[in-house]
Write a protein that holds these residues in place. Structure first.
Motif, PDB file in Angstrom:
ATOM      1  N   ASP A 144       0.942  -1.159  -0.050  1.00 20.40           N
ATOM      2  CA  ASP A 144      -0.078  -0.036   0.077  1.00 20.40           C
ATOM      3  C   ASP A 144       0.579   1.076  -0.066  1.00 20.40           C
ATOM      4  OD1 ASP A 144      -2.462  -1.475   0.145  1.00 20.40           O
ATOM      5  OD2 ASP A 144      -2.577  -1.303   2.242  1.00 20.40           O
ATOM      6  N   GLU A 145       2.168   0.972   0.147  1.00 20.02           N
ATOM      7  CA  GLU A 145       2.888   2.323   0.393  1.00 20.02           C
ATOM      8  C   GLU A 145       3.112   2.892  -1.084  1.00 20.02           C
ATOM      9  OE1 GLU A 145       6.476   0.796   2.102  1.00 20.02           O
ATOM     10  OE2 GLU A 145       5.989   2.039   3.887  1.00 20.02           O
ATOM     11  N   PRO A 146       3.164   4.163  -0.957  1.00 17.76           N
ATOM     12  CA  PRO A 146       3.663   5.046  -2.262  1.00 17.76           C
ATOM     13  C   PRO A 146       5.108   4.769  -2.477  1.00 17.76           C
ATOM     14  CG  PRO A 146       3.340   6.448  -0.434  1.00 17.76           C
ATOM     15  CD  PRO A 146       2.996   5.125  -0.047  1.00 17.76           C
ATOM     16  N   PRO A 147       5.784   5.174  -3.481  1.00 16.34           N
ATOM     17  CA  PRO A 147       7.243   5.179  -3.845  1.00 16.34           C
ATOM     18  C   PRO A 147       7.728   5.960  -2.723  1.00 16.34           C
ATOM     19  CG  PRO A 147       6.119   5.817  -5.792  1.00 16.34           C
ATOM     20  CD  PRO A 147       5.230   5.950  -4.781  1.00 16.34           C
ATOM     21  N   MET A 148       9.170   5.293  -2.084  1.00 17.06           N
ATOM     22  CA  MET A 148       9.824   5.930  -1.273  1.00 17.06           C
ATOM     23  C   MET A 148      10.481   7.083  -1.577  1.00 17.06           C
ATOM     24  SD  MET A 148      10.493   4.692   2.297  1.00 17.06           S
ATOM     25  CE  MET A 148       9.950   2.828   2.060  1.00 17.06           C
ATOM     26  N   VAL A 149      10.699   7.950  -0.506  1.00 19.47           N
ATOM     27  CA  VAL A 149      11.872   9.142  -0.826  1.00 19.47           C
ATOM     28  C   VAL A 149      13.133   8.683   0.006  1.00 19.47           C
ATOM     29  CG1 VAL A 149      12.085  11.777  -0.356  1.00 19.47           C
ATOM     30  CG2 VAL A 149       9.649  10.643  -0.987  1.00 19.47           C
ATOM     31  N   ASP A 150      14.209   8.305  -0.749  1.00 16.43           N
ATOM     32  CA  ASP A 150      15.224   8.153  -0.112  1.00 16.43           C
ATOM     33  C   ASP A 150      15.885   8.663   1.101  1.00 16.43           C
ATOM     34  OD1 ASP A 150      17.001   5.915  -0.040  1.00 16.43           O
ATOM     35  OD2 ASP A 150      18.624   7.217  -0.892  1.00 16.43           O
ATOM     36  N   ALA A 151      15.895  10.182   0.987  1.00 18.56           N
ATOM     37  CA  ALA A 151      16.547  10.808   1.688  1.00 18.56           C
ATOM     38  C   ALA A 151      15.738  10.658   3.298  1.00 18.56           C
ATOM     39  CB  ALA A 151      16.489  12.341   1.176  1.00 18.56           C
ATOM     40  N   THR A 152      14.249  10.783   2.967  1.00 18.78           N
ATOM     41  CA  THR A 152      13.391  10.901   4.298  1.00 18.78           C
ATOM     42  C   THR A 152      13.596   9.278   4.906  1.00 18.78           C
ATOM     43  OG1 THR A 152      11.764  12.074   3.227  1.00 18.78           O
ATOM     44  CG2 THR A 152      11.000  11.058   4.975  1.00 18.78           C
ATOM     45  N   ASN A 153      13.855   8.287   4.226  1.00 21.09           N
ATOM     46  CA  ASN A 153      13.866   6.878   4.622  1.00 21.09           C
ATOM     47  C   ASN A 153      15.197   6.891   5.499  1.00 21.09           C
ATOM     48  OD1 ASN A 153      13.027   4.377   4.853  1.00 21.09           O
ATOM     49  ND2 ASN A 153      14.615   3.497   3.122  1.00 21.09           N
ATOM     50  N   ARG A 154      16.382   7.595   4.937  1.00 19.53           N
ATOM     51  CA  ARG A 154      17.423   7.488   5.639  1.00 19.53           C
ATOM     52  C   ARG A 154      17.372   8.229   7.002  1.00 19.53           C
ATOM     53  NH1 ARG A 154      19.689   8.601   0.469  1.00 19.53           N
ATOM     54  NH2 ARG A 154      20.028  10.903   0.909  1.00 19.53           N
ATOM     55  N   LYS A 155      16.579   9.300   6.951  1.00 16.07           N
ATOM     56  CA  LYS A 155      16.355  10.015   8.317  1.00 16.07           C
ATOM     57  C   LYS A 155      15.482   9.102   9.220  1.00 16.07           C
ATOM     58  CE  LYS A 155      16.466  14.597   6.467  1.00 16.07           C
ATOM     59  NZ  LYS A 155      15.539  15.960   6.131  1.00 16.07           N
ATOM     60  N   ALA A 156      14.543   8.422   8.845  1.00 17.67           N
ATOM     61  CA  ALA A 156      13.842   7.807   9.639  1.00 17.67           C
ATOM     62  C   ALA A 156      14.723   6.389  10.045  1.00 17.67           C
ATOM     63  CB  ALA A 156      12.684   6.975   8.882  1.00 17.67           C
ATOM     64  N   HIS A 157      15.486   5.913   9.172  1.00 15.90           N
ATOM     65  CA  HIS A 157      16.097   4.944   9.709  1.00 15.90           C
ATOM     66  C   HIS A 157      17.157   5.291  10.896  1.00 15.90           C
ATOM     67  CE1 HIS A 157      20.326   2.912   9.596  1.00 15.90           C
ATOM     68  NE2 HIS A 157      19.455   1.812   9.252  1.00 15.90           N
ATOM     69  N   ASP A 158      17.639   6.627  10.782  1.00 16.89           N
ATOM     70  CA  ASP A 158      18.731   7.079  11.878  1.00 16.89           C
ATOM     71  C   ASP A 158      17.783   7.223  13.173  1.00 16.89           C
ATOM     72  OD1 ASP A 158      20.683   7.105  10.101  1.00 16.89           O
ATOM     73  OD2 ASP A 158      20.857   9.000   9.619  1.00 16.89           O
ATOM     74  N   ARG A 159      16.765   7.819  13.029  1.00 11.44           N
ATOM     75  CA  ARG A 159      15.803   8.165  14.033  1.00 11.44           C
ATOM     76  C   ARG A 159      15.412   6.981  14.593  1.00 11.44           C
ATOM     77  NH1 ARG A 159      12.510  13.646  11.962  1.00 11.44           N
ATOM     78  NH2 ARG A 159      14.399  14.832  11.925  1.00 11.44           N
ATOM     79  N   ALA A 160      15.112   5.904  14.095  1.00 11.50           N
ATOM     80  CA  ALA A 160      14.453   4.878  14.857  1.00 11.50           C
ATOM     81  C   ALA A 160      15.649   4.070  15.375  1.00 11.50           C
ATOM     82  CB  ALA A 160      14.296   3.765  13.678  1.00 11.50           C
ATOM     83  N   GLY A 161      16.943   4.108  14.920  1.00 12.30           N
ATOM     84  CA  GLY A 161      18.252   3.381  15.442  1.00 12.30           C
ATOM     85  C   GLY A 161      18.744   4.312  16.606  1.00 12.30           C
TER      86      GLY A 161
END
Length: 185
Positions: A144-161
């Motif tokens: 169901d997800e729209p295409p991923m925005v890579d820069a936002t995904n990297r920020k989310a990765h860092d914040r989750a970590g």
């Protein structure tokens, strides 16, 4: 396997047993599977939260511009300087067309829904739901997800970590922890 540490990659599914059923991870493997799933769920929820806030901001800014440029004050000023009125009319048309074509408000609601659903799965995981069931539902959400925005995904990765592991995680840029990397906050 991770080439640097020799540990299993967090996205690696359980290997199927000879009977054709996925084997259940044992002991430490189960804890690692839960930890990896928790990280992925939080990363996805944070990603959709960031996208929702960004798209709502764009929607509100364009809505503000539409109202401002279409206001009587701009029209009155345009009566004195016809070029201003023409430019304001063209700007209203362009901003309104952008809102209509890209529909930022609907896209923001889609991300809001996905964020809620990922947080619900994270809650189910914390309540002790089966990892395989959560993983299966997460796979359905990915569809169901729209295409991923890579820069936002990297920020989310860092914040989750950072939220889950503190300084003991590998950032999206390859650096370690919450400090010392080029994107540290």
């Amino acid at each position: 396997m991770d080439e640097e540490t020799g540990a299993a990659a967090p996205d690696t599914p359980a290997e199927p047993a000879a009977s054709g059923h996925a084997r259940k991870p044992a002991g430490g493997e189960a804890a690692k599977a839960v930890e990896a799933l928790r990280f992925d769920l939080l990363r996805c929820a944070l990603y959709h939260d960031m996208r929702q806030r960004r798209l709502l901001g764009i929607h509100r800014a364009l809505l503000f511009l539409t109202v401002l440029l279409g206001s009587g004050a701009v029209a009155a000023f345009g009566a004195m300087l016809p070029i201003v009125g023409q430019l304001a009319g063209a700007a209203v048309a362009a901003v309104s067309a952008a809102q209509l074509v890209w529909d930022f408000a609907v896209r923001a609601r889609d991300h809001e829904d996905l964020r809620r659903r990922f947080y619900n799965l994270l809650s189910d995981l914390e309540k002790g739901a089966e990892v395989t069931a959560i993983t299966a539902e997460m796979g359905q959400l990915f569809a169901d997800e729209p295409p991923m925005v890579d820069a936002t995904n990297r920020k989310a990765h860092d914040r989750a970590g950072q939220a889950l592991f503190g300084d003991d995680f590998v950032r999206a840029d390859g650096s370690h922890g919450g400090h010392g990397g080029p994107r540290s906050r």
